[in-house]
Every structure is written in C-alpha cells, then in structure tokens.
Design a protein around this motif. Sequence first.
Motif, PDB file in Angstrom:
ATOM      1  N   ASP A  14      17.235  40.766   4.892  1.00 60.49           N
ATOM      2  CA  ASP A  14      18.394  40.178   5.883  1.00 60.49           C
ATOM      3  C   ASP A  14      18.841  38.987   5.425  1.00 60.49           C
ATOM      4  OD1 ASP A  14      19.786  39.161   8.627  1.00 60.49           O
ATOM      5  OD2 ASP A  14      17.459  38.569   9.264  1.00 60.49           O
ATOM      6  N   HIS A  16      20.035  34.975   6.121  1.00 66.04           N
ATOM      7  CA  HIS A  16      21.102  33.713   7.478  1.00 66.04           C
ATOM      8  C   HIS A  16      21.072  32.677   6.360  1.00 66.04           C
ATOM      9  CE1 HIS A  16      20.158  35.100  11.813  1.00 66.04           C
ATOM     10  NE2 HIS A  16      19.033  36.659  10.471  1.00 66.04           N
ATOM     11  N   HIS A  48      12.666  39.200  10.444  1.00 65.74           N
ATOM     12  CA  HIS A  48      14.043  40.059  10.550  1.00 65.74           C
ATOM     13  C   HIS A  48      13.509  41.004   9.940  1.00 65.74           C
ATOM     14  CE1 HIS A  48      16.296  37.162  13.176  1.00 65.74           C
ATOM     15  NE2 HIS A  48      15.453  37.297  13.653  1.00 65.74           N
TER      16      HIS A  48
HETATM   17 MG    MG Z   1      18.577  38.086  10.985  1.00 64.75          MG
END
Ligand code: MG
Length: 164
Positions: A14, A16, A48
């Motif tokens: 993941d 971000h 995540h």
């Molecule tokens: Mg995420």
Amino acid sequence: MTHFADIRTGLGFDAHRLAAGRRLVLGGVAIPCDRGLAGHSDADVLLHALCDALLGALAQPDIGARFPDTDPALKDADSTVFVRKALVTVTGFGFRVLNASCVLVCDQPKLAAHADRIRLRVAELLAIEPDRVGLSAKTTEGTQLALPDGSIAALVSVLLAREE
Ligand code: MG
C-alpha cells in the motif's frame, strides 16, 4: 514436530501521500510529525498492507473490496479494526499467523527511532510473539521511488499455517 495441513504466504502493498492536518499512524502507533497520511480511513499504510497480506494468503477479496473508501462509516476509521476483522477471516479458515515481515518505505519523517515500537504493536495486533514480526524502515536514497512532496509505502509478507 508440528505437521501442517496447509501453509500459505501472503503479500500486501500500500502507499499513501503525506498531507497537512492529518495524524500520522503507522502500524497502529501515532508518530510525531507535522503531516499525516491522506486517506478515507486513518490511512495506516502498514496495517493496510498487512490486511492485504492476510487476506491474499487465503485468496480473499482485498481491503479495498472489504472496506470500501466510499463507506461513510469508515471515515477516519482506526485501521486496527481492519486487522482484527482480517484475523477473524484467518481463524475462520482454520489458519494462524506464523510470522510477518514488514518494510516501510519513507524518506520523511525518519522512522528508525519508532521502528521497534511499531514492530511490537504489529506483533500485539497479530497476537504473536514479538520475535515473529520483522520490520525495516527504508529510505529511497534520492531515487525518487517516493513522491517528492511526501509519501509512505509499505510491503508486508505473512506466513499462515493450518495444523492437521
Ligand atoms: Mg490504504
């Protein structure tokens, strides 16, 4: 010696962006920083990736399908809840987590001072011994693998086993 009826690996990823006005939470641990990760939930990139590793090992739909970012109930959600639900899936299939190996990719803020606290929290969330969770915090050494204006990425692998 333990005999396993089935062993599964899982891999999760993941990423971000960092943004002003957000808390930075990694592996369920609040990190002092003037920015945090942008996202619908608390944007805990490590948890995540961990959820996707757990769910992927069992060929289950990923976190985006399971906890959609269009669900108003999940606004600013604590991602430890997602891990707990993924673990319910793991035990529901008769598996347990043997270990997890985590990589955080981040140029800023520096995470080395927080890495062990994050590692211990991940072990606690997975309900496994601390020596079954590895975590390394890596920078990109100017290769621009991370966004210049700030981002954090995470990779997590897990090993699951079902006993006979
Ligand atoms: Mg995420």
